[in-house]
Design a protein around this motif. Structure first.
Motif, mmCIF file in Angstrom:
data_model
loop_
_atom_site.group_PDB
_atom_site.id
_atom_site.type_symbol
_atom_site.label_atom_id
_atom_site.label_comp_id
_atom_site.label_asym_id
_atom_site.label_seq_id
_atom_site.Cartn_x
_atom_site.Cartn_y
_atom_site.Cartn_z
ATOM 1 N N THR A 103 9.431 -6.875 2.871
ATOM 2 C CA THR A 103 9.037 -5.648 2.167
ATOM 3 C C THR A 103 7.639 -5.200 2.600
ATOM 4 O O THR A 103 7.412 -4.017 2.878
ATOM 5 N N VAL A 104 6.720 -6.151 2.690
ATOM 6 C CA VAL A 104 5.344 -5.831 3.104
ATOM 7 C C VAL A 104 5.334 -5.253 4.522
ATOM 8 O O VAL A 104 4.665 -4.249 4.796
ATOM 9 N N SER A 105 6.110 -5.855 5.420
ATOM 10 C CA SER A 105 6.185 -5.331 6.798
ATOM 11 C C SER A 105 6.725 -3.911 6.809
ATOM 12 O O SER A 105 6.215 -3.045 7.528
ATOM 13 N N ALA A 106 7.759 -3.662 6.008
ATOM 14 C CA ALA A 106 8.375 -2.325 5.984
ATOM 15 C C ALA A 106 7.396 -1.288 5.415
ATOM 16 O O ALA A 106 7.363 -0.146 5.881
ATOM 17 N N ILE A 107 6.602 -1.673 4.444
ATOM 18 C CA ILE A 107 5.599 -0.752 3.873
ATOM 19 C C ILE A 107 4.582 -0.373 4.958
ATOM 20 O O ILE A 107 4.236 0.792 5.140
ATOM 21 N N LYS A 108 4.139 -1.376 5.716
ATOM 22 C CA LYS A 108 3.151 -1.115 6.780
ATOM 23 C C LYS A 108 3.760 -0.283 7.905
ATOM 24 O O LYS A 108 3.092 0.589 8.467
ATOM 25 N N GLU A 109 5.015 -0.557 8.233
ATOM 26 C CA GLU A 109 5.694 0.246 9.264
ATOM 27 C C GLU A 109 5.823 1.705 8.843
ATOM 28 O O GLU A 109 5.898 2.597 9.693
ATOM 29 N N ALA A 110 5.831 1.934 7.530
ATOM 30 C CA ALA A 110 5.886 3.306 7.012
ATOM 31 C C ALA A 110 4.475 3.903 6.892
ATOM 32 O O ALA A 110 4.284 4.923 6.217
ATOM 33 N N ASP A 111 3.490 3.246 7.523
ATOM 34 C CA ASP A 111 2.103 3.745 7.568
ATOM 35 C C ASP A 111 1.405 3.774 6.221
ATOM 36 O O ASP A 111 0.585 4.654 5.963
ATOM 37 N N MET A 112 1.744 2.827 5.354
ATOM 38 C CA MET A 112 1.027 2.693 4.080
ATOM 39 C C MET A 112 0.353 1.325 4.029
ATOM 40 O O MET A 112 0.752 0.396 4.730
ATOM 41 N N LYS A 113 -0.659 1.238 3.181
ATOM 42 C CA LYS A 113 -1.236 -0.057 2.861
ATOM 43 C C LYS A 113 -0.295 -0.751 1.893
ATOM 44 O O LYS A 113 0.357 -0.099 1.068
ATOM 45 N N ALA A 114 -0.252 -2.092 1.977
ATOM 46 C CA ALA A 114 0.675 -2.855 1.138
ATOM 47 C C ALA A 114 -0.073 -3.604 0.044
ATOM 48 O O ALA A 114 -0.990 -4.374 0.324
ATOM 49 N N GLY A 115 0.353 -3.370 -1.201
ATOM 50 C CA GLY A 115 -0.209 -4.089 -2.341
ATOM 51 C C GLY A 115 0.867 -4.913 -3.024
ATOM 52 O O GLY A 115 2.017 -4.485 -3.107
ATOM 53 N N VAL A 116 0.477 -6.101 -3.490
ATOM 54 C CA VAL A 116 1.404 -6.943 -4.256
ATOM 55 C C VAL A 116 0.832 -7.113 -5.658
ATOM 56 O O VAL A 116 -0.339 -7.457 -5.827
ATOM 57 N N THR A 117 1.683 -6.843 -6.649
ATOM 58 C CA THR A 117 1.268 -6.845 -8.053
ATOM 59 C C THR A 117 1.753 -8.101 -8.753
ATOM 60 O O THR A 117 2.907 -8.507 -8.555
ATOM 61 N N LEU A 118 0.882 -8.677 -9.581
ATOM 62 C CA LEU A 118 1.245 -9.851 -10.373
ATOM 63 C C LEU A 118 1.213 -9.508 -11.858
ATOM 64 O O LEU A 118 0.211 -8.985 -12.370
ATOM 65 N N ASN A 119 2.306 -9.842 -12.567
ATOM 66 C CA ASN A 119 2.306 -9.762 -14.025
ATOM 67 C C ASN A 119 1.281 -10.738 -14.596
ATOM 68 O O ASN A 119 0.869 -11.676 -13.902
ATOM 69 N N PRO A 120 0.899 -10.549 -15.874
ATOM 70 C CA PRO A 120 -0.126 -11.432 -16.433
ATOM 71 C C PRO A 120 0.209 -12.923 -16.342
ATOM 72 O O PRO A 120 -0.697 -13.748 -16.183
ATOM 73 N N HIS A 121 1.491 -13.276 -16.409
ATOM 74 C CA HIS A 121 1.845 -14.706 -16.412
ATOM 75 C C HIS A 121 2.090 -15.264 -15.006
ATOM 76 O O HIS A 121 2.349 -16.464 -14.862
ATOM 77 N N THR A 122 2.059 -14.423 -13.994
ATOM 78 C CA THR A 122 2.391 -14.887 -12.640
ATOM 79 C C THR A 122 1.147 -15.469 -11.972
ATOM 80 O O THR A 122 0.133 -14.776 -11.834
ATOM 81 N N PRO A 123 1.192 -16.734 -11.569
ATOM 82 C CA PRO A 123 -0.014 -17.380 -11.038
ATOM 83 C C PRO A 123 -0.395 -16.908 -9.637
ATOM 84 O O PRO A 123 0.484 -16.608 -8.821
ATOM 85 N N ILE A 124 -1.679 -16.873 -9.371
ATOM 86 C CA ILE A 124 -2.155 -16.388 -8.074
ATOM 87 C C ILE A 124 -1.788 -17.329 -6.933
ATOM 88 O O ILE A 124 -1.706 -16.900 -5.783
ATOM 89 N N HIS A 125 -1.548 -18.618 -7.231
ATOM 90 C CA HIS A 125 -1.266 -19.540 -6.120
ATOM 91 C C HIS A 125 0.020 -19.166 -5.388
ATOM 92 O O HIS A 125 0.227 -19.554 -4.242
ATOM 93 N N LEU A 126 0.883 -18.359 -6.033
ATOM 94 C CA LEU A 126 2.114 -17.899 -5.381
ATOM 95 C C LEU A 126 1.821 -16.985 -4.195
ATOM 96 O O LEU A 126 2.704 -16.694 -3.397
ATOM 97 N N LEU A 127 0.564 -16.519 -4.089
ATOM 98 C CA LEU A 127 0.192 -15.626 -2.985
ATOM 99 C C LEU A 127 -0.358 -16.376 -1.775
ATOM 100 O O LEU A 127 -0.642 -15.768 -0.743
ATOM 101 N N GLU A 128 -0.514 -17.697 -1.889
ATOM 102 C CA GLU A 128 -1.155 -18.502 -0.833
ATOM 103 C C GLU A 128 -0.609 -18.210 0.570
ATOM 104 O O GLU A 128 -1.354 -18.208 1.538
ATOM 105 N N ASP A 129 0.693 -17.950 0.665
ATOM 106 C CA ASP A 129 1.311 -17.802 1.991
ATOM 107 C C ASP A 129 1.693 -16.368 2.341
ATOM 108 O O ASP A 129 2.435 -16.146 3.292
#
Ligand code: DX5
Ligand code: ZN
Length: 221
Positions: A103-129
């Protein structure tokens, strides 16, 4: 990074929809950096806001970068529509993105910046990779779906930990925070490492939105 000024992204969800043109002109004339627009589907979140016809209506008027926050299931299905609406940045939720890297690659291919949103309970360590491949992390500081909710205090500490992860990896990923932001919570978020503050009710429901945006821009850490 010291000296780098934070950004303010007013959230249109709290605007007067009968006078959208005046609201966009206010944003254009203000010190706002971006306009934040919240698309909801009544499935991922228990509310429905507005869809692509409204984004398209705003597009020719808006002179600032558009920050789109999709609170919908299967956001990867709408990359083309978000890009066509002129979005600068497209945020998808981690919780509805089993193939986030694609999804992130497809967003960038569409010439946009890619943001990933976390709900309040979703831990940041899930973004490590994935964090090395994204432009921004959007931390929800309320349960998504409604404006005007109370700020979740835990977000300040979460912001600081995310900033540590970004610095540890030598990245420049932006941190945006969304929900219950005012001058008091905003200042503490900036101190913790936030780069972009989303603010809906605090700006649009005030008697002088342009002045409030100016005051938010002038916050110092
Ligand atoms: C909430 C939305 C927010 C909302 C913020 O689900 O993502 O962008 O508009 O509104 P306030 O600043 O009023 O909490
Ligand atoms: Zn939002």
């Amino acid at each position: 990074m010291p000296g780098m000024k934070h950004k303010i992204a007013p959230s249109l969800l709290a605007a007067d929809f009968l006078h959208l043109q005046q609201e966009i002109e206010m944003i254009n004339n203000s010190e706002a950096d971006w306009l934040h627009m919240d698309v909801m589907d009544g499935v991922f979140v228990p509310n429905i806001s507005f869809g692509f016809p409204i984004l398209e209506a705003v597009k020719p008027l808006l002179k600032k970068p558009l920050d789109v926050h999709l609170m919908i299931v299967e956001p990867q299905k709408f990359i083309r529509e978000v890009a066509a609406a002129g979005a600068y940045l497209m945020n998808v939720h981690y919780e509805v993105s089993p193939h986030l890297r694609r999804t992130v690659s497809a967003i960038k291919e569409a010439d946009m910046k890619a943001g990933v949103t976390l709900n309040p309970h979703t831990p940041i360590h899930l973004l490590e990779d994935i964090i090395q491949d994204i432009d921004m992390v959007l931390l929800m500081s309320v349960n998504p779906g409604f404006g005007g909710q109370k700020f979740i205090e835990h977000t300040v500490e979460k912001t600081a930990r995310l900033k540590d992860m970004i610095l540890r990896k030598g990245l420049h990923t932006l941190i945006e925070v969304d929900g219950g932001v005012n001058k008091e919570t905003g200042k503490r978020l900036l101190t913790a490492g936030a780069d972009v503050l989303v603010t809906g009710n605090f700006v649009f429901k005030s008697p002088n939105p342009m002045q409030v945006i100016k005051e938010l821009k002038e916050l110092t850490v």
